[in-house]
Design an enzyme around this catalytic site. Sequence first.
Site, PDB file in Angstrom:
ATOM      1  N   ASP A  66       0.862  -1.180  -0.011  1.00 27.26           N
ATOM      2  CA  ASP A  66      -0.023  -0.167  -0.126  1.00 27.26           C
ATOM      3  C   ASP A  66       0.981   1.273  -0.110  1.00 27.26           C
ATOM      4  O   ASP A  66       0.645   2.261  -0.804  1.00 27.26           O
ATOM      5  CB  ASP A  66      -0.888  -0.011   1.261  1.00 27.26           C
ATOM      6  CG  ASP A  66      -1.852  -1.036   1.255  1.00 27.26           C
ATOM      7  OD1 ASP A  66      -1.911  -1.873   0.284  1.00 27.26           O
ATOM      8  OD2 ASP A  66      -2.871  -1.102   1.955  1.00 27.26           O
ATOM      9  N   SER A  94      -8.677  -2.606   9.259  1.00 28.64           N
ATOM     10  CA  SER A  94      -8.797  -3.775   8.680  1.00 28.64           C
ATOM     11  C   SER A  94     -10.246  -4.499   8.652  1.00 28.64           C
ATOM     12  O   SER A  94     -10.850  -4.406   9.956  1.00 28.64           O
ATOM     13  CB  SER A  94      -7.786  -4.666   8.859  1.00 28.64           C
ATOM     14  OG  SER A  94      -8.084  -6.266   8.539  1.00 28.64           O
ATOM     15  N   GLU A 130     -10.771  -7.418   8.868  1.00 28.95           N
ATOM     16  CA  GLU A 130     -10.616  -8.518   9.995  1.00 28.95           C
ATOM     17  C   GLU A 130     -10.930  -8.341  11.120  1.00 28.95           C
ATOM     18  O   GLU A 130     -11.441  -9.110  11.967  1.00 28.95           O
ATOM     19  CB  GLU A 130      -8.859  -8.960  10.027  1.00 28.95           C
ATOM     20  CG  GLU A 130      -8.323  -9.888   8.769  1.00 28.95           C
ATOM     21  CD  GLU A 130      -8.788 -10.996   8.895  1.00 28.95           C
ATOM     22  OE1 GLU A 130      -9.064 -11.635   9.825  1.00 28.95           O
ATOM     23  OE2 GLU A 130      -8.661 -11.794   7.772  1.00 28.95           O
ATOM     24  N   TYR A 190      -3.560 -10.500  15.565  1.00 31.54           N
ATOM     25  CA  TYR A 190      -3.728  -9.023  14.245  1.00 31.54           C
ATOM     26  C   TYR A 190      -4.955  -8.281  14.608  1.00 31.54           C
ATOM     27  O   TYR A 190      -5.126  -7.216  14.601  1.00 31.54           O
ATOM     28  CB  TYR A 190      -3.501  -9.692  12.939  1.00 31.54           C
ATOM     29  CG  TYR A 190      -3.639  -8.661  11.906  1.00 31.54           C
ATOM     30  CD1 TYR A 190      -2.750  -7.745  11.843  1.00 31.54           C
ATOM     31  CD2 TYR A 190      -4.860  -8.732  11.113  1.00 31.54           C
ATOM     32  CE1 TYR A 190      -3.011  -6.813  10.802  1.00 31.54           C
ATOM     33  CE2 TYR A 190      -4.937  -7.906  10.079  1.00 31.54           C
ATOM     34  CZ  TYR A 190      -4.026  -6.917   9.829  1.00 31.54           C
ATOM     35  OH  TYR A 190      -4.360  -5.855   9.014  1.00 31.54           O
TER      36      TYR A 190
END
Length: 319
Positions: free
Chosen positions: A14, A124, A126, A148
């Site tokens: 990114d 994120s 996630e 994470y």
Amino acid sequence: MNKRALITGITGQDGSYLAEFLLEKGYEVFGLVRRLSNPRFENIEHILDTVTLLPGDLIDTPSLIAAIAKSEPDEVYHLAAQSFVKASWEQPVATGEMTALGVTRMLEAIRIVNPKIRFYQASSSEMYGKVRSVPQNEETPFHPRSPYAVSKVYGHHATVNYRESYGMFAVSGILFNHESPRRGIEFVTRKITDGVARIKRGRAHELRLGNIDAKRDWGFAGDYVKAMWMMLQQDHAEDYVIATGENHSVREFAEIAFKHVGLRAEEYVVVDKAFLRPAEVDELIGDATKAHAQLGWKPEVKFNDLVTMMVDADLQRLA
């Protein structure tokens, strides 16, 4: 006078695409890099003479203060993190130090040097983990399923906290999976395209994967960094989901990749339990309605084109 931007994680996927994009916009671009004995600059090698790299470490607040003071940025894009989910199970404390507390250290450094700097935090999908609703938007509750993801939730709420407590222009982009030929080889998408290229070139005979029925909302990283910039150009600081609104399984990703080189995935893919997560995230799909309406952002690269782009890049690299 041109705007100035500081990017943490500039050497990553990114960060490199964002640096290119900002340079095209006329920005003076600075990148924060850790001092390593063997630094990896391949993603930004072609722009090294047009960016300024500054030393800094997310576990060392004084180094962050020094980098911000030296670069005097209008905008800070915080992309650096321990971003590999599998590694977060193996190194949960280190992941927390980098991916969670690193955000607070960056925010605090900005508050100390110049709280008027605009700050972007890379959140994120996630964070949604065991999803409460489908698709997921800015109001969907988080249920993280890995160290994470837990760390990303911390960083996300830290950003909200600094925005609400100190009036800082601090936003989080809740980005769903975004890939490219610059994706790290450890991530499943790049593992697939690299594996397909190796099999096609005769350098491998099988591709071992974990949960091939997991579904993700995959887009192109080059499209997603534009949304980061758009968020920092608004009148008000708000968080946004960035996604395609489509999801595809790992199995489908592999099938398209193998078909692109004239092979059948079922003849080469081996499901290996060693690659299964302790707590799986089965399905993620984003609702980017707010980003469409308020930012005017929409993804441009389609899923099939993303997969074949990555396969072609790995074939060329191995050639």
